[in-house]
Design an enzyme around this catalytic site. Structure first.
Site, short mmCIF file in Angstrom:
data_model
loop_
_atom_site.label_atom_id
_atom_site.label_comp_id
_atom_site.label_asym_id
_atom_site.label_seq_id
_atom_site.Cartn_x
_atom_site.Cartn_y
_atom_site.Cartn_z
N HIS A 293 41.17 51.97 -15.61
CA HIS A 293 41.38 52.21 -14.17
C HIS A 293 41.89 53.63 -13.98
CE1 HIS A 293 42.26 51.39 -9.96
NE2 HIS A 293 43.39 52.06 -10.14
N ASP B 124 45.10 39.76 -2.57
CA ASP B 124 45.15 41.22 -2.52
C ASP B 124 44.68 41.73 -1.16
OD1 ASP B 124 45.19 43.98 -3.44
OD2 ASP B 124 43.03 43.82 -3.66
N ARG C 6 50.26 45.41 4.32
CA ARG C 6 50.77 46.74 3.97
C ARG C 6 50.38 47.77 5.03
NH1 ARG C 6 48.11 47.83 -1.60
NH2 ARG C 6 48.93 49.94 -1.28
N SER D 60 48.31 45.40 -6.39
CA SER D 60 46.92 45.46 -5.93
C SER D 60 45.99 45.83 -7.09
CB SER D 60 46.79 46.47 -4.80
OG SER D 60 45.45 46.52 -4.32
N LYS E 5 43.67 42.65 -9.79
CA LYS E 5 42.21 42.67 -9.96
C LYS E 5 41.83 42.87 -11.43
CE LYS E 5 41.51 45.85 -6.65
NZ LYS E 5 42.69 45.89 -5.77
#
Length: 372
Positions: free
Chosen positions: A21, A100, A107, A122, A126
């Site tokens: 990521h 999420d 948020r 978040s 995932k």
């Protein structure tokens, strides 16, 4: 959040399941290169990616620029792709960490989009549904990143590292510079083109260095290799002998993508050029506002519901530290809509600083690495 919906189980593959990521930047297409580089070396990579956020591009948007590419496979296809290819690239579906989406909306309306804890939740919710053994995290730092200095990046990294420890997820965090666009191309289809060129060997130095290091980190997370230099050598071999390029083509075609139709479609875009107004050396990019210029020409979204022009984008002919002459082409701007093109060009001109270069020091590309 992880447990609010469906979770994958890929244990039948009997391979290390590793993902990567990035916290995002301008021109960051490294996920597209990493999957075909590490899968032939023994990893399985189920990559659930996101869309662009603000000035930063998203892997999902880049993949959607490919005509026919199935970004939302069914459960059956998810497992078929993993069994046949040991990888897929897809977006979050309604039943993957559905909490999420709800928490993101909360948020937004409560002004907590930048909450470190909620960013951590978040991203990792995932990733944790992917049945991972390890996660490689590319933590971007600089004027084109969400974390513009090392202190703020370290706070987010510590938060993610804590969750990794609690959940038993192996993690490596590479802190990397985002003080200029990564590579030469920024824009969805243009980044697919640069990905293919890079895998063929026509690769900018920053992409090559970072991709090798991230891929090596993924191999070490998976236990394929324990020595960094040896891991990098393995990556170089599959890169240089075209194995990774061929695997990229296979991956795209397996999910329905047609690269030749896409190429013909985007040939129609208009081009304008940003020229150097004096001689000198490029000593600064204001990367955030270059990303905003990309949004102005349609390559990104101002709002979630905005439509993207997948062929729009920027090609940078000069990078930090390079000499330029007055009249040299600095940036090619690809666009379809005339509406904001001139404002975007004016903004790009203001974002590139040309000086005599006497006191310029090239920023480090890799700032630090943590092994969790």
């Amino acid at each position: 959040m992880r447990d609010s919906g469906k979770k994958f189980n890929f244990r039948n593959l009997q391979k290390p399941i590793i993902d990567k990521h990035s916290t995002g930047g301008v021109g960051d297409k490294l996920s597209l290169l990493l999957v075909p580089l590490v899968v032939p070396l023994g990893l399985a990579v189920p990559m659930i990616s996101g869309r662009g956020l603000g000035h930063t591009g998203g892997t999902v948007d880049k993949l959607e620029s490919i005509m026919g590419f199935d970004i939302r496979p069914s459960d059956e296809v998810f497992y078929k792709l993993m069994n046949e290819n040991n990888c897929f690239m897809a977006c979050q579906t309604e039943d993957l960490a559905p909490a999420d989406k709800k928490l993101y909306h909360i948020r937004d309306v409560t002004g907590n989009v930048e909450s470190t804890g909620l960013i951590t939740a978040s991203i990792l919710s995932k990733k944790l549904v992917e049945d991972l053994d390890g996660l490689m995290l590319d933590m971007k730092v600089g004027n084109g990143a969400f974390m513009q200095n090392f202190d703020s990046a370290r706070v987010l990294a510590e938060s993610m590292a804590n969750v990794a420890r609690i959940t038993g997820l192996k993690m490596r965090i590479l802190f990397t510079s985002m003080d200029q666009p990564l590579g030469r191309n920024a824009g969805n289809w243009l980044e697919i083109v640069e990905t293919m060129e890079s895998l063929k060997g026509n690769c900018s130095e920053d992409i090559r260095i970072l991709t090798e290091r991230l891929a090596a980190g993924m191999l070490m997370l998976g236990g394929v290799e324990s020595d960094l230099d040896e891991a990098i050598n393995k990556v170089r071999n599959v890169w240089d002998n075209q194995t990774a390029y061929n695997y990229f083509i296979k991956m795209i075609e397996s999910q329905g993508g047609d690269l030749s139709i896409s190429e013909n479609k985007y040939k129609k875009n208009d081009i304008k050029f940003v020229l150097a107004e004096k001689d000198g050396v490029i000593t600064q990019f204001d990367t955030l506002y270059i990303g905003i210029a990309g949004i102005m020409i349609g390559a990104g979204r101002k709002n979630v519901e905005d439509m993207i022009d997948y062929g729009a984008g920027l090609i940078f002919h000069k990078k930090l530290g390079e000499e330029v002459k007055k009249g040299d082409v600095l940036v090619s701007v690809y666009y379809n809509k005339i509406r904001e093109i001139y404002s975007a060009i004016d903004l790009i001109k203001q974002c590139i600083l040309i000086t005599d270069g006497k006191n310029f020091e090239m920023p480090k590309l890799i700032l630090d690495e943590w092994v969790i």
